[in-house]
Design a protein around this motif. Structure first.
Motif, PDB file in Angstrom:
ATOM      1  N   ASP A  15       0.695  -0.837   0.176  1.00  0.00           N
ATOM      2  CA  ASP A  15      -0.358  -0.034  -0.115  1.00  0.00           C
ATOM      3  C   ASP A  15       1.249   0.931   0.023  1.00  0.00           C
ATOM      4  OD1 ASP A  15      -2.226   2.159   0.030  1.00  0.00           O
ATOM      5  OD2 ASP A  15      -2.274   1.821   2.005  1.00  0.00           O
ATOM      6  N   ALA A  16       1.028   1.973  -0.876  1.00  0.00           N
ATOM      7  CA  ALA A  16       1.501   3.375  -0.900  1.00  0.00           C
ATOM      8  C   ALA A  16       3.263   3.620  -0.646  1.00  0.00           C
ATOM      9  CB  ALA A  16       0.826   4.358  -0.291  1.00  0.00           C
ATOM     10  N   GLY A  17       3.844   1.888  -1.246  1.00  0.00           N
ATOM     11  CA  GLY A  17       5.115   1.887  -1.150  1.00  0.00           C
ATOM     12  C   GLY A  17       5.892   1.130  -0.437  1.00  0.00           C
ATOM     13  N   VAL A  18       4.701   0.880   0.949  1.00  0.00           N
ATOM     14  CA  VAL A  18       4.860   0.246   2.199  1.00  0.00           C
ATOM     15  C   VAL A  18       4.341  -0.827   2.242  1.00  0.00           C
ATOM     16  CG1 VAL A  18       4.439   0.648   4.736  1.00  0.00           C
ATOM     17  CG2 VAL A  18       5.157   1.835   3.577  1.00  0.00           C
ATOM     18  N   ALA A  19       5.388  -2.175   2.335  1.00  0.00           N
ATOM     19  CA  ALA A  19       4.321  -3.748   2.164  1.00  0.00           C
ATOM     20  C   ALA A  19       4.375  -3.980   3.979  1.00  0.00           C
ATOM     21  CB  ALA A  19       5.386  -4.455   2.009  1.00  0.00           C
ATOM     22  N   LEU A  20       3.064  -4.736   3.854  1.00  0.00           N
ATOM     23  CA  LEU A  20       2.552  -5.251   5.469  1.00  0.00           C
ATOM     24  C   LEU A  20       2.918  -6.362   5.493  1.00  0.00           C
ATOM     25  CD1 LEU A  20       1.432  -4.857   8.109  1.00  0.00           C
ATOM     26  CD2 LEU A  20      -0.753  -4.717   6.874  1.00  0.00           C
ATOM     27  N   VAL A  21       3.463  -6.733   6.400  1.00  0.00           N
ATOM     28  CA  VAL A  21       4.100  -8.032   6.569  1.00  0.00           C
ATOM     29  C   VAL A  21       2.976  -8.954   7.621  1.00  0.00           C
ATOM     30  CG1 VAL A  21       5.555 -10.060   6.336  1.00  0.00           C
ATOM     31  CG2 VAL A  21       6.068  -8.068   4.363  1.00  0.00           C
ATOM     32  N   THR A  22       2.558  -9.753   7.397  1.00  0.00           N
ATOM     33  CA  THR A  22       2.014 -10.174   8.525  1.00  0.00           C
ATOM     34  C   THR A  22       2.099 -11.460   9.203  1.00  0.00           C
ATOM     35  OG1 THR A  22      -0.053  -8.531   8.544  1.00  0.00           O
ATOM     36  CG2 THR A  22      -0.735 -10.360   9.877  1.00  0.00           C
ATOM     37  N   LEU A  23       2.498 -12.078  10.433  1.00  0.00           N
ATOM     38  CA  LEU A  23       2.010 -13.609   9.854  1.00  0.00           C
ATOM     39  C   LEU A  23       1.329 -13.792  11.583  1.00  0.00           C
ATOM     40  CD1 LEU A  23       5.272 -12.070  11.179  1.00  0.00           C
ATOM     41  CD2 LEU A  23       5.788 -13.856  12.404  1.00  0.00           C
ATOM     42  N   GLU A  38       8.395 -19.133   4.777  1.00  0.00           N
ATOM     43  CA  GLU A  38       7.692 -18.200   3.990  1.00  0.00           C
ATOM     44  C   GLU A  38       8.149 -17.038   4.026  1.00  0.00           C
ATOM     45  OE1 GLU A  38       2.866 -17.911   4.124  1.00  0.00           O
ATOM     46  OE2 GLU A  38       3.613 -19.884   3.949  1.00  0.00           O
ATOM     47  N   LEU A  39       8.613 -16.715   4.675  1.00  0.00           N
ATOM     48  CA  LEU A  39       8.473 -15.313   5.786  1.00  0.00           C
ATOM     49  C   LEU A  39      10.362 -14.505   4.675  1.00  0.00           C
ATOM     50  CD1 LEU A  39       8.342 -12.852   7.804  1.00  0.00           C
ATOM     51  CD2 LEU A  39      10.028 -13.654   8.756  1.00  0.00           C
ATOM     52  N   VAL A  40      11.355 -15.061   4.318  1.00  0.00           N
ATOM     53  CA  VAL A  40      11.794 -15.045   3.594  1.00  0.00           C
ATOM     54  C   VAL A  40      11.368 -14.894   1.930  1.00  0.00           C
ATOM     55  CG1 VAL A  40      14.308 -16.488   2.272  1.00  0.00           C
ATOM     56  CG2 VAL A  40      13.929 -16.058   4.866  1.00  0.00           C
ATOM     57  N   ILE A  41      10.545 -15.634   1.806  1.00  0.00           N
ATOM     58  CA  ILE A  41      10.346 -15.246   0.693  1.00  0.00           C
ATOM     59  C   ILE A  41       9.392 -14.060   0.095  1.00  0.00           C
ATOM     60  CG2 ILE A  41       8.804 -16.339  -1.292  1.00  0.00           C
ATOM     61  CD1 ILE A  41       9.510 -18.914  -0.163  1.00  0.00           C
ATOM     62  N   ARG A  42       7.987 -13.851   1.228  1.00  0.00           N
ATOM     63  CA  ARG A  42       7.582 -12.791   1.197  1.00  0.00           C
ATOM     64  C   ARG A  42       7.762 -11.201   0.973  1.00  0.00           C
ATOM     65  NH1 ARG A  42       5.111 -15.230  -0.749  1.00  0.00           N
ATOM     66  NH2 ARG A  42       3.124 -16.640  -0.324  1.00  0.00           N
ATOM     67  N   ASP A  47      10.532  -6.803  -1.572  1.00  0.00           N
ATOM     68  CA  ASP A  47      12.199  -6.415  -2.120  1.00  0.00           C
ATOM     69  C   ASP A  47      11.533  -6.318  -3.783  1.00  0.00           C
ATOM     70  OD1 ASP A  47      13.978  -5.225  -2.508  1.00  0.00           O
ATOM     71  OD2 ASP A  47      15.251  -6.944  -2.418  1.00  0.00           O
ATOM     72  N   ALA A  48      11.187  -6.865  -4.428  1.00  0.00           N
ATOM     73  CA  ALA A  48      10.967  -7.555  -6.049  1.00  0.00           C
ATOM     74  C   ALA A  48      10.104  -6.709  -6.272  1.00  0.00           C
ATOM     75  CB  ALA A  48      10.946  -8.572  -6.472  1.00  0.00           C
ATOM     76  N   ALA A  49       8.992  -6.050  -5.701  1.00  0.00           N
ATOM     77  CA  ALA A  49       7.705  -5.411  -5.055  1.00  0.00           C
ATOM     78  C   ALA A  49       8.311  -3.447  -5.784  1.00  0.00           C
ATOM     79  CB  ALA A  49       6.187  -5.756  -4.809  1.00  0.00           C
ATOM     80  N   ALA A  93      17.100 -12.233   7.381  1.00  0.00           N
ATOM     81  CA  ALA A  93      15.462 -11.740   6.081  1.00  0.00           C
ATOM     82  C   ALA A  93      15.812 -10.778   6.408  1.00  0.00           C
ATOM     83  CB  ALA A  93      15.214 -12.977   5.429  1.00  0.00           C
ATOM     84  N   VAL A  94      15.169 -10.495   7.858  1.00  0.00           N
ATOM     85  CA  VAL A  94      14.636  -8.954   8.175  1.00  0.00           C
ATOM     86  C   VAL A  94      14.966  -7.900   8.882  1.00  0.00           C
ATOM     87  CG1 VAL A  94      13.102  -8.494  10.429  1.00  0.00           C
ATOM     88  CG2 VAL A  94      12.049 -10.617   9.365  1.00  0.00           C
ATOM     89  N   PHE A  95      16.468  -8.735   9.273  1.00  0.00           N
ATOM     90  CA  PHE A  95      18.082  -7.161   9.793  1.00  0.00           C
ATOM     91  C   PHE A  95      18.768  -7.287   7.919  1.00  0.00           C
ATOM     92  CE2 PHE A  95      22.017  -7.868  11.577  1.00  0.00           C
ATOM     93  CZ  PHE A  95      22.063  -6.703  12.330  1.00  0.00           C
ATOM     94  N   GLY A  96      18.398  -8.022   6.847  1.00  0.00           N
ATOM     95  CA  GLY A  96      19.008  -7.331   6.130  1.00  0.00           C
ATOM     96  C   GLY A  96      18.463  -6.562   5.100  1.00  0.00           C
TER      97      GLY A  96
END
Length: 202
Positions: A15-23, A38-42, A47-49, A93-96
């Motif tokens: 949404d508007a350039g911000v990715a919301l990733v929900t566990l 799956e978290l790594v993939i999301r 990033d790709a988006a 993946a989160v940290f980097g």
């Protein structure tokens, strides 16, 4: 069972350039091998988006209770051998992630859940009954080197022994005084505040 489709446990919304990733894995948004992968993939998808920033949160009123202990009990040593590298990959993946990541800590952040929050660049916690702490040693779960280093980079070397060896958890109000989270806001505002900050940082 062959042909069984595994339920999605990590949701991605842009949404508007911000990715919301929900566990969203079980009652505690726990971490098993598949969820870590799956978290790594999301995050790779975000990033790709072209996401300028990420908000990481949990579903319901729980950020994450950490490692899925039932999966470890059922899977035994062979499962742990596969799981620990996947867990490290998820933390890293989160940290980097190459752009800002804001944790919307909407409830308990325990053990691996706290490490996930620590891996983010900023932590906004919901005021309320949620607690945060590193409890791995109390339940006999191996502590990956990546988790230790993330905690060290986020909080410094001096607090690590009391943080890790005691296994204690604290309220979010106490956590902000200890520097474990950056701010505490009313529970109903935590996601809005996290999105606003992520958009600004991004």
């Amino acid at each position: 069972m062959s042909g069984t489709v595994r339920r999605v446990t990590i949701h991605l919304e842009l949404d508007a350039g911000v990715a919301l990733v929900t566990l969203e894995h079980g009652r505690g948004n726990t971490l098993d091998t598949a969820t870590c992968n799956e978290l790594v993939i999301r995050l790779e998808e975000a990033d790709a988006a072209g996401a300028r920033a990420v908000v990481l949160t949990g579903s319901g009123d729980m950020f994450s209770a950490g490692v899925d202990l039932l999966a470890i009990d059922e899977g035994g040593a062979r499962y742990v051998g596969d799981f620990l590298p996947a867990l490290s990959d998820a933390f890293l993946a989160v940290f980097g992630f190459p752009r800002p990541v804001v944790a919307a800590v909407n409830g308990h952040a325990i053990a691996g859940g706290m490490v996930l929050a620590a891996a983010c660049d900023h932590r906004i916690a919901a005021d309320g009954p949620g607690r945060i702490g590193v409890t791995e040693l109390l339940v006999g779960v191996p502590f990956p080197l990546s988790a230790l280093e993330i905690l060290r980079c986020t909080y410094g070397t001096t607090p690590l022994p009391s943080l890790i060896y005691s296994g204690a958890t604290v309220t979010m109000a106490d956590a902000v005084h200890r520097g474990l989270v950056d701010e505490v806001v009313p529970a109903e505002d935590v996601l809005t505040r996290a999105r606003e900050l992520a958009a600004r940082l991004g």
